[in-house]
Write an enzyme that holds these catalytic residues in place. Sequence first.
Site, PDB file in Angstrom:
ATOM      1  N   ASP A 162      26.256  17.836  28.835  1.00  0.00           N
ATOM      2  CA  ASP A 162      27.621  17.546  28.393  1.00  0.00           C
ATOM      3  C   ASP A 162      28.273  16.506  29.316  1.00  0.00           C
ATOM      4  OD1 ASP A 162      30.255  17.553  27.564  1.00  0.00           O
ATOM      5  OD2 ASP A 162      30.417  19.732  27.449  1.00  0.00           O
ATOM      6  N   SER A 195      36.612  23.201  24.744  1.00  0.00           N
ATOM      7  CA  SER A 195      36.905  22.006  25.520  1.00  0.00           C
ATOM      8  C   SER A 195      38.304  22.123  26.131  1.00  0.00           C
ATOM      9  CB  SER A 195      36.751  20.764  24.647  1.00  0.00           C
ATOM     10  OG  SER A 195      36.690  19.595  25.417  1.00  0.00           O
ATOM     11  N   HIS A 241      28.074  18.406  24.659  1.00  0.00           N
ATOM     12  CA  HIS A 241      29.403  18.945  24.403  1.00  0.00           C
ATOM     13  C   HIS A 241      29.514  19.636  23.049  1.00  0.00           C
ATOM     14  CE1 HIS A 241      33.639  19.225  25.430  1.00  0.00           C
ATOM     15  NE2 HIS A 241      33.987  18.737  24.259  1.00  0.00           N
TER      16      HIS A 241
END
Length: 719
Positions: free
Chosen positions: A641, A555, A676
Amino acid sequence: MPELRPPLAPRRPTVLRTHGDERVDEWYWLRERDDPEVLAYLRAENEFARAGLAHTEGLQRRIFEEIKARVVETDASAPVRRGEHEYFTRTMEGLEYGVHCRRPVGSDSPPDPARPPGTTPGEEILLDENALAAGSPYFALRNLSLSPGHDVLAYAVDLDGGERATLRFRDLSTGADLADEVPDTYYGIAWANDDRTVFYVRPDAAMRPWQVWFHTLGTPARDDCLVFEEPDERFSVHISRARTGRFLLIASHSKITSEVLLVDADAPTDPLVVVSPRTTGVEYHVEHHRHAGRGTDVLYLVTNEGGAENFRLVATDVAATMAGDIGPSHWQEVVPHRPGVRLEAVDAFAECLVLSERSAGLEHLRVLPLDGGREHVVALPDEVYSVWVGSNPEYDAAVLRIGYTSLVAPPTDFDVSLTDGTRTVVKTQEVHGYDPADYETSRHWVAAPDGARIPLSLVHRRGLPPGAPFLLNGYGAYEVSLDPMFAAMRVSLLERGIGFAIAHVRGGGELGRAWYEGGRLAHKRNTFTDFVACAQHLVDRGITRPDRLAASGGSAGGLLMGAVANLRPDLFGAIVAEVPFVDCLTTMLDPSLPLTITEWDEWGDPVRSPEMYAYIKGYAPYDNVVPQDYPALLVTGGLNDPRVQYWEPAKWVAKLRVTATGGRPIYLRTELDAGHHGPSGRYGTWRDRALVLAFVIDQIGDDVTGATDQPPSGRIAAS
């Protein structure tokens, strides 16, 4: 054997103009998820990654089996008391998800994992996640909240990884779900004291949690009432319930400002009460405390008001707050600001406060008695560790449940006496075949280019020789700290002689608020140069070599990976970038995308500020790909995501394919049924980790046990 040829995404130039600057994005079209060519490209990349990593499939299977062998598959968590019951979660061999249970208080022994859930006398199954997940390729339980009367369970289910969940309710007296069903909810549930009113959060089209609603059991969701709406797109809202049960707390916060409103849990339809009006740059978090015997009823606030960069603790009277006497002029200081100590949170119990603090890069729990007794810091066994306040729903508790771990010590639940600090082990995670004595951990301090001292945590086999392979992990954003924690899956690296290190770079919160400020906005490049300095330290000390050093991050940590790949590709043999935020400039220029506006306080606003546009453009990984030899890359994404859109890693890989030199392998794996957080279920997670670890071992390790006679991945064609 002929070389494998990677898929090449067609170039379709799109001209992007901002502040008089022009960028040509040849893969901008990959954001059109309804274009059949997009999905075809992602599938082709998945197939290429499968084929390119096929020679490690034997190793992947070995690592997966090692993880299974270490983990106690049939187990139960440490029970937590709430009222007349103890609550715990079971896991069963062969099942992906947990089973939530309870039993009456009074048992002297832990739950018996050998017996199936619900078969021990007095034990009830409250919720079986496996039954809820049946038939779905993805499952996540987003919320789980017990009513104050302990007879209704509210839970929310996400079946695609998009983080929008459906809220349902289960009658625990019958085990059957009620007819009530509320779609499109986000994280956060809080019950009022009537056992019928439930507050929940909804996201807007950009996935910003912006509204708080309440639902009354037995009524249709279309009749739910809007309680609070946050119009400022920089702010997100959250709902919680005070441990005392007196209030529900609606918190609205941006990255730099916060405001909390009180809901009377006994009168949930009464008007909201503001604790302190929002002031730009002032943050505060609220905890309620009352003691009928002493006649005290106060709110404790952890706040940076008054220039308290590392935060201080203040108190204010509840009655005065409800009457409108609000704001800093009505606060009394309890714990002053301390320059070297970051005050992160306060937990209030009947007889004491527990302060979560951080200093010198380590966490501490400080017990502050309210009767004038001696305060004390909870004693811990290791020098480098992680500790946190666990689940403590009982306001009148005499003991504090905490969690503890280090890079060598598996997680342990302790009960700590709130009066004398006596520590009792409740449960330690069992790890089959693992002996902590075989490994050692240490803390180094690394000099950054500007002189800052960066903490670097290491763990490896004892007696590791010089030049050993190492995996360096980093994050560096949102004031999130990467604390030294144990991971059973990591043992497969350590036992093969591969060390693991964490670079506690700026942008995180390890050294207080200044450490965070030093790695955000116009200081963001410090995050990247700190990580490079830590990697260089490992090489300069002879601990490892560049060809034997891998890096990993996800991320915002994936942005870090993209940035260091551009800055110093020569320092790393391999990089793992999971759901990486690598197209950050284009994303921050698009307010319609999820989270963009709320993120401007973290990264800067390139729409209104030419200076921030130029600064972000100078480090954005996608915009700064250049012809050079890049390390071997494993990149992941999630089609659903909402945090880092799937096209960011896809565009980055597409550009690297035609730009990178040197012929090192570049793999893109996109989860087509997840978001995610990657695949759901513990076995799915273990297989995913086994693939990542096999890639790392293949690239920097000494031996690929279980390999087939297929060609090494280094022969994969670059274009």
